[in-house]
Design a protein around this motif. Structure first.
Motif, PDB file in Angstrom:
ATOM      1  N   ILE A   1      21.430  41.629 -22.443  1.00 38.86           N
ATOM      2  CA  ILE A   1      21.461  40.215 -22.043  1.00 38.86           C
ATOM      3  C   ILE A   1      20.035  39.716 -21.803  1.00 38.86           C
ATOM      4  CG2 ILE A   1      22.148  38.623 -20.200  1.00 38.86           C
ATOM      5  CD1 ILE A   1      24.853  40.004 -20.205  1.00 38.86           C
ATOM      6  N   LEU A   2      19.258  40.501 -21.078  1.00 36.93           N
ATOM      7  CA  LEU A   2      17.884  40.072 -20.779  1.00 36.93           C
ATOM      8  C   LEU A   2      17.102  39.807 -22.074  1.00 36.93           C
ATOM      9  CD1 LEU A   2      16.884  42.480 -17.828  1.00 36.93           C
ATOM     10  CD2 LEU A   2      18.331  40.446 -17.811  1.00 36.93           C
ATOM     11  N   ASP A   3      17.288  40.668 -23.084  1.00 41.50           N
ATOM     12  CA  ASP A   3      16.549  40.526 -24.353  1.00 41.50           C
ATOM     13  C   ASP A   3      16.932  39.262 -25.124  1.00 41.50           C
ATOM     14  OD1 ASP A   3      15.423  42.935 -23.763  1.00 41.50           O
ATOM     15  OD2 ASP A   3      16.667  44.105 -25.153  1.00 41.50           O
ATOM     16  N   ASN A   4      18.094  38.737 -24.827  1.00 43.16           N
ATOM     17  CA  ASN A   4      18.580  37.568 -25.592  1.00 43.16           C
ATOM     18  C   ASN A   4      18.753  36.333 -24.722  1.00 43.16           C
ATOM     19  OD1 ASN A   4      19.209  38.654 -28.398  1.00 43.16           O
ATOM     20  ND2 ASN A   4      20.127  40.207 -27.062  1.00 43.16           N
ATOM     21  N   ILE A   5      18.136  36.354 -23.565  1.00 43.37           N
ATOM     22  CA  ILE A   5      18.394  35.331 -22.561  1.00 43.37           C
ATOM     23  C   ILE A   5      18.075  33.911 -23.059  1.00 43.37           C
ATOM     24  CG2 ILE A   5      16.185  35.341 -21.281  1.00 43.37           C
ATOM     25  CD1 ILE A   5      19.537  35.751 -19.556  1.00 43.37           C
ATOM     26  N   SER A   6      17.116  33.797 -23.972  1.00 41.21           N
ATOM     27  CA  SER A   6      16.727  32.444 -24.407  1.00 41.21           C
ATOM     28  C   SER A   6      17.761  31.807 -25.337  1.00 41.21           C
ATOM     29  CB  SER A   6      15.356  32.472 -25.073  1.00 41.21           C
ATOM     30  OG  SER A   6      15.375  33.406 -26.107  1.00 41.21           O
ATOM     31  N   TYR A   7      18.719  32.588 -25.821  1.00 40.81           N
ATOM     32  CA  TYR A   7      19.713  32.022 -26.738  1.00 40.81           C
ATOM     33  C   TYR A   7      21.045  31.692 -26.065  1.00 40.81           C
ATOM     34  CZ  TYR A   7      16.465  34.390 -29.863  1.00 40.81           C
ATOM     35  OH  TYR A   7      15.341  34.831 -30.484  1.00 40.81           O
ATOM     36  N   ILE A   8      21.178  32.042 -24.799  1.00 40.61           N
ATOM     37  CA  ILE A   8      22.527  31.965 -24.221  1.00 40.61           C
ATOM     38  C   ILE A   8      22.631  30.961 -23.072  1.00 40.61           C
ATOM     39  CG2 ILE A   8      22.908  34.369 -24.883  1.00 40.61           C
ATOM     40  CD1 ILE A   8      22.800  35.155 -21.951  1.00 40.61           C
ATOM     41  N   ASP A   9      23.858  30.455 -22.892  1.00 40.61           N
ATOM     42  CA  ASP A   9      24.144  29.503 -21.797  1.00 40.61           C
ATOM     43  C   ASP A   9      24.903  30.183 -20.667  1.00 40.61           C
ATOM     44  OD1 ASP A   9      23.263  27.113 -23.317  1.00 40.61           O
ATOM     45  OD2 ASP A   9      24.950  27.648 -24.596  1.00 40.61           O
ATOM     46  N   LEU A  10      25.429  31.364 -20.939  1.00 42.55           N
ATOM     47  CA  LEU A  10      26.251  32.073 -19.944  1.00 42.55           C
ATOM     48  C   LEU A  10      26.160  33.574 -20.228  1.00 42.55           C
ATOM     49  CD1 LEU A  10      29.931  31.192 -19.013  1.00 42.55           C
ATOM     50  CD2 LEU A  10      29.442  33.404 -20.008  1.00 42.55           C
ATOM     51  N   ALA A  11      26.177  34.375 -19.171  1.00 37.85           N
ATOM     52  CA  ALA A  11      26.169  35.838 -19.341  1.00 37.85           C
ATOM     53  C   ALA A  11      27.463  36.387 -18.754  1.00 37.85           C
ATOM     54  CB  ALA A  11      24.975  36.438 -18.606  1.00 37.85           C
ATOM     55  N   LEU A  12      28.202  37.122 -19.573  1.00 36.94           N
ATOM     56  CA  LEU A  12      29.466  37.712 -19.093  1.00 36.94           C
ATOM     57  C   LEU A  12      29.300  39.213 -18.901  1.00 36.94           C
ATOM     58  CD1 LEU A  12      32.468  38.075 -18.509  1.00 36.94           C
ATOM     59  CD2 LEU A  12      32.947  37.728 -20.925  1.00 36.94           C
ATOM     60  N   ILE A  13      29.455  39.638 -17.672  1.00 37.02           N
ATOM     61  CA  ILE A  13      29.435  41.069 -17.375  1.00 37.02           C
ATOM     62  C   ILE A  13      30.872  41.529 -17.181  1.00 37.02           C
ATOM     63  CG2 ILE A  13      28.651  42.823 -15.721  1.00 37.02           C
ATOM     64  CD1 ILE A  13      26.057  41.481 -15.596  1.00 37.02           C
ATOM     65  N   MET A  14      31.326  42.363 -18.118  1.00 34.67           N
ATOM     66  CA  MET A  14      32.697  42.884 -18.017  1.00 34.67           C
ATOM     67  C   MET A  14      32.789  43.852 -16.838  1.00 34.67           C
ATOM     68  SD  MET A  14      34.522  41.421 -20.304  1.00 34.67           S
ATOM     69  CE  MET A  14      36.020  42.334 -19.981  1.00 34.67           C
ATOM     70  N   THR A  15      33.853  43.703 -16.067  1.00 38.75           N
ATOM     71  CA  THR A  15      34.044  44.603 -14.925  1.00 38.75           C
ATOM     72  C   THR A  15      35.223  45.557 -15.172  1.00 38.75           C
ATOM     73  OG1 THR A  15      35.104  42.683 -13.883  1.00 38.75           O
ATOM     74  CG2 THR A  15      32.915  43.240 -13.132  1.00 38.75           C
ATOM     75  N   VAL A  16      35.759  45.528 -16.411  1.00 37.70           N
ATOM     76  CA  VAL A  16      36.692  46.555 -16.903  1.00 37.70           C
ATOM     77  C   VAL A  16      36.337  46.794 -18.373  1.00 37.70           C
ATOM     78  CG1 VAL A  16      38.642  45.898 -15.402  1.00 37.70           C
ATOM     79  CG2 VAL A  16      38.485  44.912 -17.707  1.00 37.70           C
ATOM     80  N   GLU A  17      36.849  47.901 -18.956  1.00 33.27           N
ATOM     81  CA  GLU A  17      36.729  48.068 -20.408  1.00 33.27           C
ATOM     82  C   GLU A  17      37.624  47.001 -21.029  1.00 33.27           C
ATOM     83  OE1 GLU A  17      34.813  49.884 -22.230  1.00 33.27           O
ATOM     84  OE2 GLU A  17      33.996  51.152 -20.655  1.00 33.27           O
ATOM     85  N   PRO A  18      37.112  46.186 -21.959  1.00 31.35           N
ATOM     86  CA  PRO A  18      37.942  45.114 -22.493  1.00 31.35           C
ATOM     87  C   PRO A  18      39.153  45.648 -23.259  1.00 31.35           C
ATOM     88  CG  PRO A  18      35.907  45.299 -23.731  1.00 31.35           C
ATOM     89  CD  PRO A  18      35.776  46.216 -22.552  1.00 31.35           C
ATOM     90  N   GLY A  19      40.208  44.879 -23.277  1.00 32.72           N
ATOM     91  CA  GLY A  19      41.408  45.270 -24.037  1.00 32.72           C
ATOM     92  C   GLY A  19      42.709  44.867 -23.369  1.00 32.72           C
ATOM     93  N   PHE A  20      42.721  44.884 -22.063  1.00 32.50           N
ATOM     94  CA  PHE A  20      43.986  44.620 -21.373  1.00 32.50           C
ATOM     95  C   PHE A  20      43.754  43.914 -20.039  1.00 32.50           C
ATOM     96  CE2 PHE A  20      44.263  48.453 -23.879  1.00 32.50           C
ATOM     97  CZ  PHE A  20      45.385  48.214 -24.668  1.00 32.50           C
ATOM     98  N   ALA A  21      44.701  43.056 -19.686  1.00 36.18           N
ATOM     99  CA  ALA A  21      44.714  42.509 -18.329  1.00 36.18           C
ATOM    100  C   ALA A  21      45.330  43.575 -17.417  1.00 36.18           C
ATOM    101  CB  ALA A  21      45.541  41.234 -18.299  1.00 36.18           C
ATOM    102  N   GLY A  22      45.127  43.426 -16.137  1.00 32.91           N
ATOM    103  CA  GLY A  22      45.809  44.290 -15.171  1.00 32.91           C
ATOM    104  C   GLY A  22      45.145  45.617 -14.888  1.00 32.91           C
ATOM    105  N   GLN A  23      43.870  45.776 -15.259  1.00 34.84           N
ATOM    106  CA  GLN A  23      43.175  47.034 -14.960  1.00 34.84           C
ATOM    107  C   GLN A  23      42.428  46.923 -13.629  1.00 34.84           C
ATOM    108  OE1 GLN A  23      41.147  48.840 -18.579  1.00 34.84           O
ATOM    109  NE2 GLN A  23      41.241  46.711 -19.245  1.00 34.84           N
ATOM    110  N   MET A  24      41.972  48.104 -13.170  1.00 38.39           N
ATOM    111  CA  MET A  24      41.202  48.146 -11.918  1.00 38.39           C
ATOM    112  C   MET A  24      39.730  47.868 -12.207  1.00 38.39           C
ATOM    113  SD  MET A  24      42.787  49.526  -9.071  1.00 38.39           S
ATOM    114  CE  MET A  24      41.853  50.900  -8.373  1.00 38.39           C
ATOM    115  N   ILE A  25      39.115  47.161 -11.320  1.00 37.63           N
ATOM    116  CA  ILE A  25      37.680  46.866 -11.449  1.00 37.63           C
ATOM    117  C   ILE A  25      36.858  48.172 -11.453  1.00 37.63           C
ATOM    118  CG2 ILE A  25      37.170  46.689  -8.979  1.00 37.63           C
ATOM    119  CD1 ILE A  25      35.685  44.089  -9.594  1.00 37.63           C
TER     120      ILE A  25
END
Ligand code: DX5
Ligand code: ZN
Length: 223
Positions: free
Chosen positions: A128-152
C-alpha cells in the motif's frame, strides 16, 4: 473525514433482500459493501453485475465494491461498462492481483469513483505504501478473504497502526478501511489504532436490531 460503518451485503438473507435493505436504510450505515468473488482468487463465488443492477434500483445507499478476483485489470473496466455507476462510491481491488495499479486507478477515478487498494492478512503493508499516490482508500483485510462470518485475525491490527503512522507522518488524508470479522465487541480494537471505515457483515446481519447495532458501533468509532 468522519469514521463510519459499511454493511457487507453477502452476510444478508438474500431471499429477503428487500426487507434487509429496508432495515439497513434505517441505520447509520454509510455504504453497502459489495463483495465480488470469482472462485479463483478466493475459494468462493458470490455476486456480480446482475445482482448489482437490482440492488442499485432498490436503494440510495452508496455502494462500495470489493473485487476479490484474479484478473481485476480486465474485469473492472468491463464491469464499469455494464453498470450504472452513479451510486458506486468506491471500487477496491487487491494488490496481490492488480498488474497495473496506476492504470486501473485512473480508469476507476475517471468515472468519478474512488479507487481502493486491498491487502490480504499475509501481504505486507508496504504494498500500500508503495502505491499510495494512486489510491483514494486503503483496505486492510482482517480475515483471509472468501467468506463472511470468520474470526478477526488480530495480527492485522498492527498493520493498521503502521499504515496510520505513515499517513500521519506524510500528512495524507486517505481513509483506512478494515474488513472481516468486525463486530460490536471488537470494533474498538481497530478504531483505537486509527481505522476509519469499518466493514461488518455478520456483525450486523446476524443481530436482531440492525439499527441499534450500528448505532452502538458508531458510538465506539466516534469517540
Ligand atoms: C470477506 C469479505 C468481507 C466479509 C465481511 O472475504 O470481503 O467483506 O463479507 O463479513 P464478516 O463481517 O461477517 O466477516
Ligand atoms: Zn469485503
Amino acid at each position: 473525514m468522519k469514521n463510519f460503518v459499511a454493511a457487507s451485503i453477502i452476510a444478508a438473507d438474500f431471499w429477503s433482500l428487500n426487507k434487509e435493505i429496508e432495515k439497513l436504510e434505517k441505520t447509520e450505515v454509510k455504504w453497502i459493501h459489495y463483495d465480488i468473488m470469482d472462485g479463483h482468487f478466493v475459494p468462493n463465488i458470490t455476486i456480480g453485475s446482475c445482482e448489482l443492477h437490482s440492488l442499485i434500483k432498490k436503494t440510495n445507499i452508496p455502494i462500495d465494491i470489493h473485487f476479490m478476483v484474479n484478473n481485476p485489470d480486465y474485469i473492472i473496466p468491463n464491469f464499469l461498462k455494464l453498470i450504472d455507476t452513479k451510486k458506486i462510491k468506491n471500487i477496491t481491488a487487491h494488490a496481490e492481483t492488480v498488474t497495473n495499479i496506476k492504470k486501473l486507478s485512473k480508469i476507476v477515478q475517471n468515472k468519478n469513483i474512488n479507487f481502493g487498494l486491498a491487502i490480504n492478512p499475509k501481504t505486507s503493508v508496504n504494498r500500500i505504501l508503495d502505491n499510495i499516490s494512486y489510491i483514494d482508500l486503503a483496505l486492510i483485510m482482517t480475515v483471509e478473504p472468501g467468506f463472511a462470518g470468520q474470526m478477526i485475525i488480530s495480527k492485522c491490527i498492527k498493520k493498521v497502526e503502521k499504515l496510520k503512522n505513515f499517513l500521519i507522518k506524510n500528512n495524507l488524508d486517505i481513509p483506512i478501511q478494515v474488513d472481516g470479522g468486525i463486530k460490536l465487541n471488537n470494533i474498538s480494537l481497530l478504531s483505537d489504532v486509527g481505522a476509519n471505515i469499518f466493514v461488518s457483515g455478520t456483525g450486523i446481519f446476524k443481530t436482531k436490531d440492525y439499527k441499534n447495532t450500528v448505532k452502538e458501533m458508531v458510538k465506539i468509532i466516534d469517540s
